[in-house]
Design a protein around this motif. Structure first.
Motif, PDB file in Angstrom:
ATOM      1  N   SER A  69       8.079   9.683 -14.083  1.00  0.00           N
ATOM      2  CA  SER A  69       7.072  10.743 -14.001  1.00  0.00           C
ATOM      3  C   SER A  69       6.849  11.131 -12.548  1.00  0.00           C
ATOM      4  CB  SER A  69       5.767  10.292 -14.655  1.00  0.00           C
ATOM      5  OG  SER A  69       5.276   9.120 -14.022  1.00  0.00           O
ATOM      6  N   TRP A  70       6.559  12.388 -12.352  1.00  0.00           N
ATOM      7  CA  TRP A  70       6.392  12.995 -11.032  1.00  0.00           C
ATOM      8  C   TRP A  70       4.911  13.183 -10.747  1.00  0.00           C
ATOM      9  CZ3 TRP A  70       8.675  13.882  -6.637  1.00  0.00           C
ATOM     10  CH2 TRP A  70       8.339  14.956  -5.825  1.00  0.00           C
ATOM     11  N   ARG A  71       4.471  12.694  -9.616  1.00  0.00           N
ATOM     12  CA  ARG A  71       3.100  12.865  -9.119  1.00  0.00           C
ATOM     13  C   ARG A  71       2.035  12.387 -10.107  1.00  0.00           C
ATOM     14  NH1 ARG A  71       2.269  15.746  -4.423  1.00  0.00           N
ATOM     15  NH2 ARG A  71       0.160  16.130  -5.128  1.00  0.00           N
ATOM     16  N   THR A  72       2.337  11.359 -10.860  1.00  0.00           N
ATOM     17  CA  THR A  72       1.345  10.826 -11.792  1.00  0.00           C
ATOM     18  C   THR A  72       0.533   9.733 -11.111  1.00  0.00           C
ATOM     19  OG1 THR A  72       2.970   9.282 -12.681  1.00  0.00           O
ATOM     20  CG2 THR A  72       2.672  11.366 -13.858  1.00  0.00           C
ATOM     21  N   PRO A  73      -0.676   9.519 -11.589  1.00  0.00           N
ATOM     22  CA  PRO A  73      -1.516   8.478 -10.986  1.00  0.00           C
ATOM     23  C   PRO A  73      -0.898   7.089 -11.126  1.00  0.00           C
ATOM     24  CG  PRO A  73      -2.824   9.921 -12.393  1.00  0.00           C
ATOM     25  CD  PRO A  73      -1.380  10.266 -12.629  1.00  0.00           C
ATOM     26  N   PHE A  74      -1.223   6.243 -10.181  1.00  0.00           N
ATOM     27  CA  PHE A  74      -0.836   4.840 -10.202  1.00  0.00           C
ATOM     28  C   PHE A  74      -1.985   4.055  -9.587  1.00  0.00           C
ATOM     29  CE2 PHE A  74       0.808   6.702  -6.302  1.00  0.00           C
ATOM     30  CZ  PHE A  74       0.269   5.866  -5.334  1.00  0.00           C
ATOM     31  N   ASP A  75      -1.995   2.772  -9.838  1.00  0.00           N
ATOM     32  CA  ASP A  75      -3.010   1.883  -9.284  1.00  0.00           C
ATOM     33  C   ASP A  75      -2.492   1.313  -7.963  1.00  0.00           C
ATOM     34  OD1 ASP A  75      -5.504   0.128  -9.838  1.00  0.00           O
ATOM     35  OD2 ASP A  75      -3.904  -1.297  -9.335  1.00  0.00           O
ATOM     36  N   ASN A  76      -3.320   1.351  -6.933  1.00  0.00           N
ATOM     37  CA  ASN A  76      -2.908   0.821  -5.629  1.00  0.00           C
ATOM     38  C   ASN A  76      -2.439  -0.623  -5.712  1.00  0.00           C
ATOM     39  OD1 ASN A  76      -3.133   2.845  -3.614  1.00  0.00           O
ATOM     40  ND2 ASN A  76      -5.349   2.715  -3.729  1.00  0.00           N
ATOM     41  N   THR A  77      -3.099  -1.425  -6.517  1.00  0.00           N
ATOM     42  CA  THR A  77      -2.754  -2.840  -6.621  1.00  0.00           C
ATOM     43  C   THR A  77      -1.350  -3.018  -7.176  1.00  0.00           C
ATOM     44  OG1 THR A  77      -5.081  -3.361  -6.955  1.00  0.00           O
ATOM     45  CG2 THR A  77      -3.488  -5.052  -7.574  1.00  0.00           C
ATOM     46  N   GLU A  78      -0.990  -2.234  -8.207  1.00  0.00           N
ATOM     47  CA  GLU A  78       0.344  -2.384  -8.788  1.00  0.00           C
ATOM     48  C   GLU A  78       1.431  -1.930  -7.826  1.00  0.00           C
ATOM     49  OE1 GLU A  78       0.963  -0.126 -12.430  1.00  0.00           O
ATOM     50  OE2 GLU A  78       0.183   1.706 -11.510  1.00  0.00           O
ATOM     51  N   LEU A  79       1.188  -0.859  -7.077  1.00  0.00           N
ATOM     52  CA  LEU A  79       2.196  -0.408  -6.121  1.00  0.00           C
ATOM     53  C   LEU A  79       2.275  -1.350  -4.928  1.00  0.00           C
ATOM     54  CD1 LEU A  79       4.408   1.493  -5.299  1.00  0.00           C
ATOM     55  CD2 LEU A  79       2.671   3.046  -4.368  1.00  0.00           C
ATOM     56  N   ASP A  80       1.149  -1.853  -4.480  1.00  0.00           N
ATOM     57  CA  ASP A  80       1.141  -2.809  -3.373  1.00  0.00           C
ATOM     58  C   ASP A  80       1.932  -4.062  -3.751  1.00  0.00           C
ATOM     59  OD1 ASP A  80       0.363  -3.448  -0.725  1.00  0.00           O
ATOM     60  OD2 ASP A  80      -1.339  -4.610  -1.457  1.00  0.00           O
ATOM     61  N   ALA A  81       1.745  -4.554  -4.969  1.00  0.00           N
ATOM     62  CA  ALA A  81       2.484  -5.730  -5.432  1.00  0.00           C
ATOM     63  C   ALA A  81       3.977  -5.440  -5.525  1.00  0.00           C
ATOM     64  CB  ALA A  81       1.940  -6.191  -6.783  1.00  0.00           C
ATOM     65  N   LEU A  82       4.348  -4.261  -6.040  1.00  0.00           N
ATOM     66  CA  LEU A  82       5.760  -3.882  -6.147  1.00  0.00           C
ATOM     67  C   LEU A  82       6.395  -3.801  -4.758  1.00  0.00           C
ATOM     68  CD1 LEU A  82       8.012  -3.027  -8.152  1.00  0.00           C
ATOM     69  CD2 LEU A  82       7.249  -0.675  -7.794  1.00  0.00           C
ATOM     70  N   HIS A  83       5.711  -3.162  -3.819  1.00  0.00           N
ATOM     71  CA  HIS A  83       6.213  -3.067  -2.447  1.00  0.00           C
ATOM     72  C   HIS A  83       6.344  -4.443  -1.815  1.00  0.00           C
ATOM     73  CE1 HIS A  83       6.451   1.096  -0.701  1.00  0.00           C
ATOM     74  NE2 HIS A  83       6.097   1.342  -1.945  1.00  0.00           N
ATOM     75  N   ALA A  84       5.354  -5.295  -2.001  1.00  0.00           N
ATOM     76  CA  ALA A  84       5.382  -6.621  -1.397  1.00  0.00           C
ATOM     77  C   ALA A  84       6.601  -7.407  -1.857  1.00  0.00           C
ATOM     78  CB  ALA A  84       4.093  -7.371  -1.723  1.00  0.00           C
ATOM     79  N   VAL A  85       6.877  -7.396  -3.149  1.00  0.00           N
ATOM     80  CA  VAL A  85       8.041  -8.110  -3.674  1.00  0.00           C
ATOM     81  C   VAL A  85       9.328  -7.440  -3.192  1.00  0.00           C
ATOM     82  CG1 VAL A  85       9.303  -8.670  -5.784  1.00  0.00           C
ATOM     83  CG2 VAL A  85       6.839  -9.057  -5.667  1.00  0.00           C
ATOM     84  N   GLY A  86       9.379  -6.112  -3.261  1.00  0.00           N
ATOM     85  CA  GLY A  86      10.599  -5.389  -2.906  1.00  0.00           C
ATOM     86  C   GLY A  86      10.964  -5.465  -1.438  1.00  0.00           C
ATOM     87  N   PHE A  87       9.943  -5.536  -0.570  1.00  0.00           N
ATOM     88  CA  PHE A  87      10.217  -5.514   0.867  1.00  0.00           C
ATOM     89  C   PHE A  87       9.872  -6.828   1.564  1.00  0.00           C
ATOM     90  CE2 PHE A  87       9.715  -1.014  -0.339  1.00  0.00           C
ATOM     91  CZ  PHE A  87      10.983  -0.583   0.003  1.00  0.00           C
ATOM     92  N   GLY A  88       9.500  -7.840   0.771  1.00  0.00           N
ATOM     93  CA  GLY A  88       9.352  -9.188   1.307  1.00  0.00           C
ATOM     94  C   GLY A  88       8.145  -9.432   2.186  1.00  0.00           C
ATOM     95  N   TYR A  89       6.987  -9.011   1.767  1.00  0.00           N
ATOM     96  CA  TYR A  89       5.767  -9.328   2.509  1.00  0.00           C
ATOM     97  C   TYR A  89       4.633  -9.583   1.526  1.00  0.00           C
ATOM     98  CZ  TYR A  89       4.586  -4.385   1.717  1.00  0.00           C
ATOM     99  OH  TYR A  89       4.338  -3.172   1.142  1.00  0.00           O
ATOM    100  N   GLU A  90       3.534 -10.078   2.023  1.00  0.00           N
ATOM    101  CA  GLU A  90       2.364 -10.325   1.191  1.00  0.00           C
ATOM    102  C   GLU A  90       1.654  -9.006   0.898  1.00  0.00           C
ATOM    103  OE1 GLU A  90       1.246 -13.227  -0.191  1.00  0.00           O
ATOM    104  OE2 GLU A  90       3.188 -13.982   0.516  1.00  0.00           O
ATOM    105  N   PRO A  91       1.081  -8.850  -0.289  1.00  0.00           N
ATOM    106  CA  PRO A  91       0.297  -7.631  -0.564  1.00  0.00           C
ATOM    107  C   PRO A  91      -0.775  -7.444   0.506  1.00  0.00           C
ATOM    108  CG  PRO A  91       0.614  -8.886  -2.579  1.00  0.00           C
ATOM    109  CD  PRO A  91       1.114  -9.756  -1.440  1.00  0.00           C
ATOM    110  N   SER A  92      -0.954  -6.193   0.920  1.00  0.00           N
ATOM    111  CA  SER A  92      -1.830  -5.908   2.059  1.00  0.00           C
ATOM    112  C   SER A  92      -3.115  -5.190   1.686  1.00  0.00           C
ATOM    113  CB  SER A  92      -1.071  -5.048   3.073  1.00  0.00           C
ATOM    114  OG  SER A  92      -0.770  -3.780   2.485  1.00  0.00           O
TER     115      SER A  92
END
Length: 142
Positions: free
Chosen positions: A6-29
């Motif tokens: 989906s394009w430009r749909t809402p997301f929760d900051n916590t879920e994206l932060d967790a995805l980024h943390a795992v994908g890029f190797g850092y702790e959720p910020s």
């Protein structure tokens, strides 16, 4: 697995932060991703497996003909299943629909096959300089 994009749909900051943390190797910020992308991006693509965020890509732009992929990330258990390719394809469709003529991406060397062979990007010359106070890519912070 049924992945929806989906394009430009809402997301929760916590879920994206967790995805980024795992994908890029850092702790959720606790970063406010929603504020960042909703203010500065042409759009973004969310890949969902049911309600779960399985992938994400941010599409920045110059306000004209150039769009840029940033931070393509796929959940560890969804990799090598076409989710990243689907994210990039939807980002390309949406950037074209917005009138962009070019879609740019930069990436680490281990992702060459994904972007060139799988997604259809072609090599170009580009340049990069580290800004004051920031380490050069691949260099430790001083």
């Amino acid at each position: 697995m049924t992945i929806t994009y989906s394009w430009r749909t809402p997301f929760d900051n916590t879920e994206l932060d967790a995805l980024h943390a795992v994908g890029f190797g850092y702790e959720p910020s606790g970063h406010d991703w929603w504020a960042q992308v909703s203010r500065h991006s042409l759009g973004w693509v969310c890949a969902r497996d049911g309600a779960r965020l399985a992938g994400f890509v941010n599409v920045a732009w110059d306000g004209g003909g150039h769009a840029f992929l940033l931070d393509t990330v796929v959940a560890a258990d969804q990799r090598h299943r076409g989710v990243g390719t689907g994210l990039v394809a939807e980002a390309a469709r949406q950037a074209a629909a917005a009138g962009c003529e070019w879609l740019h991406v930069d990436f680490e060397p281990h992702l060459r096959g994904f972007y060139f062979d799988t997604c259809g990007f072609r090599p170009t010359d580009a340049g990069l300089i580290p800004l004051p106070g920031r380490p050069a890519p691949g260099q430790p912070a001083v």
